[in-house]
Scaffold this motif. Structure first.
Motif, mmCIF file in Angstrom:
data_model
loop_
_atom_site.group_PDB
_atom_site.id
_atom_site.type_symbol
_atom_site.label_atom_id
_atom_site.label_comp_id
_atom_site.label_asym_id
_atom_site.label_seq_id
_atom_site.Cartn_x
_atom_site.Cartn_y
_atom_site.Cartn_z
ATOM 1 N N LEU A 49 -1.933 4.739 8.947
ATOM 2 C CA LEU A 49 -3.304 4.517 8.490
ATOM 3 C C LEU A 49 -4.240 5.575 9.056
ATOM 4 O O LEU A 49 -5.185 6.007 8.383
ATOM 5 N N THR A 50 -3.986 6.009 10.277
ATOM 6 C CA THR A 50 -4.805 7.056 10.878
ATOM 7 C C THR A 50 -4.641 8.372 10.118
ATOM 8 O O THR A 50 -5.615 9.107 9.894
ATOM 9 N N GLN B 269 13.085 6.157 10.678
ATOM 10 C CA GLN B 269 13.198 7.361 9.867
ATOM 11 C C GLN B 269 12.300 7.328 8.631
ATOM 12 O O GLN B 269 12.213 8.320 7.897
ATOM 13 N N VAL B 270 11.650 6.188 8.389
ATOM 14 C CA VAL B 270 10.852 6.022 7.182
ATOM 15 C C VAL B 270 9.729 7.043 7.141
ATOM 16 O O VAL B 270 9.051 7.290 8.146
ATOM 17 N N GLY B 271 9.533 7.640 5.964
ATOM 18 C CA GLY B 271 8.484 8.636 5.801
ATOM 19 C C GLY B 271 7.135 7.997 5.538
ATOM 20 O O GLY B 271 6.928 6.806 5.779
ATOM 21 N N MET B 272 6.189 8.781 5.045
ATOM 22 C CA MET B 272 4.861 8.263 4.706
ATOM 23 C C MET B 272 4.549 8.624 3.266
ATOM 24 O O MET B 272 4.446 9.805 2.916
ATOM 25 N N ALA B 273 4.423 7.612 2.431
ATOM 26 C CA ALA B 273 4.106 7.832 1.019
ATOM 27 C C ALA B 273 3.238 6.678 0.543
ATOM 28 O O ALA B 273 3.742 5.621 0.163
ATOM 29 N N PHE B 274 1.936 6.882 0.590
ATOM 30 C CA PHE B 274 1.016 5.853 0.116
ATOM 31 C C PHE B 274 0.916 5.884 -1.400
ATOM 32 O O PHE B 274 1.112 6.932 -2.033
ATOM 33 N N LYS B 275 0.587 4.742 -1.980
ATOM 34 C CA LYS B 275 0.295 4.696 -3.406
ATOM 35 C C LYS B 275 -0.958 5.526 -3.671
ATOM 36 O O LYS B 275 -1.837 5.643 -2.800
ATOM 37 N N PRO B 276 -1.083 6.108 -4.871
ATOM 38 C CA PRO B 276 -2.201 7.022 -5.145
ATOM 39 C C PRO B 276 -3.576 6.413 -4.902
ATOM 40 O O PRO B 276 -4.498 7.109 -4.462
ATOM 41 N N GLU B 277 -3.719 5.128 -5.188
ATOM 42 C CA GLU B 277 -5.030 4.489 -5.056
ATOM 43 C C GLU B 277 -5.248 3.836 -3.700
ATOM 44 O O GLU B 277 -6.275 3.173 -3.471
ATOM 45 N N PHE C 218 0.813 -1.217 0.000
ATOM 46 C CA PHE C 218 0.000 0.000 0.000
ATOM 47 C C PHE C 218 0.846 1.267 0.000
ATOM 48 O O PHE C 218 0.321 2.352 -0.200
ATOM 49 N N THR C 219 2.136 1.131 0.207
ATOM 50 C CA THR C 219 3.003 2.305 0.233
ATOM 51 C C THR C 219 3.951 2.328 -0.963
ATOM 52 O O THR C 219 4.242 1.298 -1.562
ATOM 53 N N ASP C 220 4.418 3.527 -1.286
ATOM 54 C CA ASP C 220 5.458 3.708 -2.297
ATOM 55 C C ASP C 220 6.781 3.486 -1.578
ATOM 56 O O ASP C 220 7.328 4.385 -0.945
#
Length: 284
Positions: free
Chosen positions: A151-152, A113-121, A14-16
């Motif tokens: 997720l929040t 250190q991981v960021g947050m980058a969800f896939k567009p869909e 679900f993440t990039d």
């Protein structure tokens, strides 16, 4: 059989993972440089990484003397493998147990250190899944709190019904804590003829415990479950062997043996780069 339960991997599914993993790689290399007392980039990190990525060798993430996943599947696995190969090349940290312990510690530090980058869909698909009313569970190697927080922030509609089981340790080849006849009936390994020389190890006890807990709580079974993930060996091989349907969320660097393994499952297997391809699987 109709799908009555959905289990989802998280990182890379679900993440990039490339976008999220960039700060991980930077931190991991910096901390390894500090531990070794030399700059790993100057010592040949980029050269070793290029050799691993372009080689036809079956590079793998090794745990307990056994390869448990492809080394090139994501930035986290690749960094760990390149670090190990670089240590061998430099003749440092020769004790494999000591080296593994250090790399595991650096992995956990860097993962923070991981960021947050969800896939567009991602949000759209999660909402569509939750709208079905089926039990939807995330089972991931990442820490539960980290995934819950992401997720929040994403805030899909129905978020409160999305259950997360973290620290699944899908990479551990071991028996579950309690004897289990279903698990014991699993073959120890599987082969993908013509595409992978080494075996794929199936008996991943900690991962099985997470799945079994879900099946017990939801009164479902492997045969009525769809599992989605982006690394066949870690996420899908064992559930498929147990009888589950699986959806492979293909990566840009999907390996040929992963394609063949999914194809061999027939109607129980599916593969697509888009998360949206999960949804038609629920309709049979």
């Amino acid at each position: 059989m109709a799908i009555r339960c959905v289990v989802l991997d998280f990182d890379g599914t679900f993440t990039d993972v490339a976008a999220e993993g960039a700060p991980f790689v930077q931190h991991f290399r910096r901390r390894l440089s500090e531990e070794l007392g030399r700059d790993v980039m100057e010592a040949g990190w980029a050269e070793v990484e290029a050799q691993v990525v372009t080689s036809t060798e079956e590079h793998g993430w090794e745990v307990g003397g056994r390869i448990v996943a492809p080394a090139t599947a994501d930035p986290y696995l690749l960094s760990n493998f390149v670090a190990r190969r670089l240590c061998e090349r430099l003749g440092v940290l020769p004790d494999k147990v000591e080296r593994a312990a250090l790399l595991d510690r650096l992995y956990r530090e860097a993962y923070a250190q991981v960021g947050m980058a969800f896939k567009p869909e991602a949000k759209e698909v999660l909402e569509a899944l939750l709208d079905t009313g089926l039990p939807i569970h995330v089972v991931t190697n990442a820490h539960t709190d980290t995934v819950e927080a992401k997720l929040t922030k994403l805030a899909p509609r129905g978020r409160e019904r999305l259950q997360v089981s973290g620290d699944a340790r899908k990479f551990l080849i071991e028996s579950p804590a309690a004897p289990d006849a279903v698990f014991d009936a699993l073959p120890e390994t599987m082969r993908v003829e013509g595409a992978l020389v080494r075996p794929i190890f199936l008996r991943r006890g900690r991962y099985y415990e997470a799945l079994r807990r879900i099946w017990n709580e939801t009164d479902t079974s492997p045969e009525t479950t769809l599992v989605a993930g982006d690394i066949f060996e870690l996420d899908l091989a064992m559930p498929a062997a147990l009888g589950a349907s699986v959806q492979f969320v293909a990566r840009t660097n999907t390996l040929e043996y992963e394609r063949r393994a999914i194809a061999s499952l027939g109607a129980r297997g599916g593969m697509d780069t888009s998360l949206r391809a999960i949804l038609p699987r629920l309709r049979g």
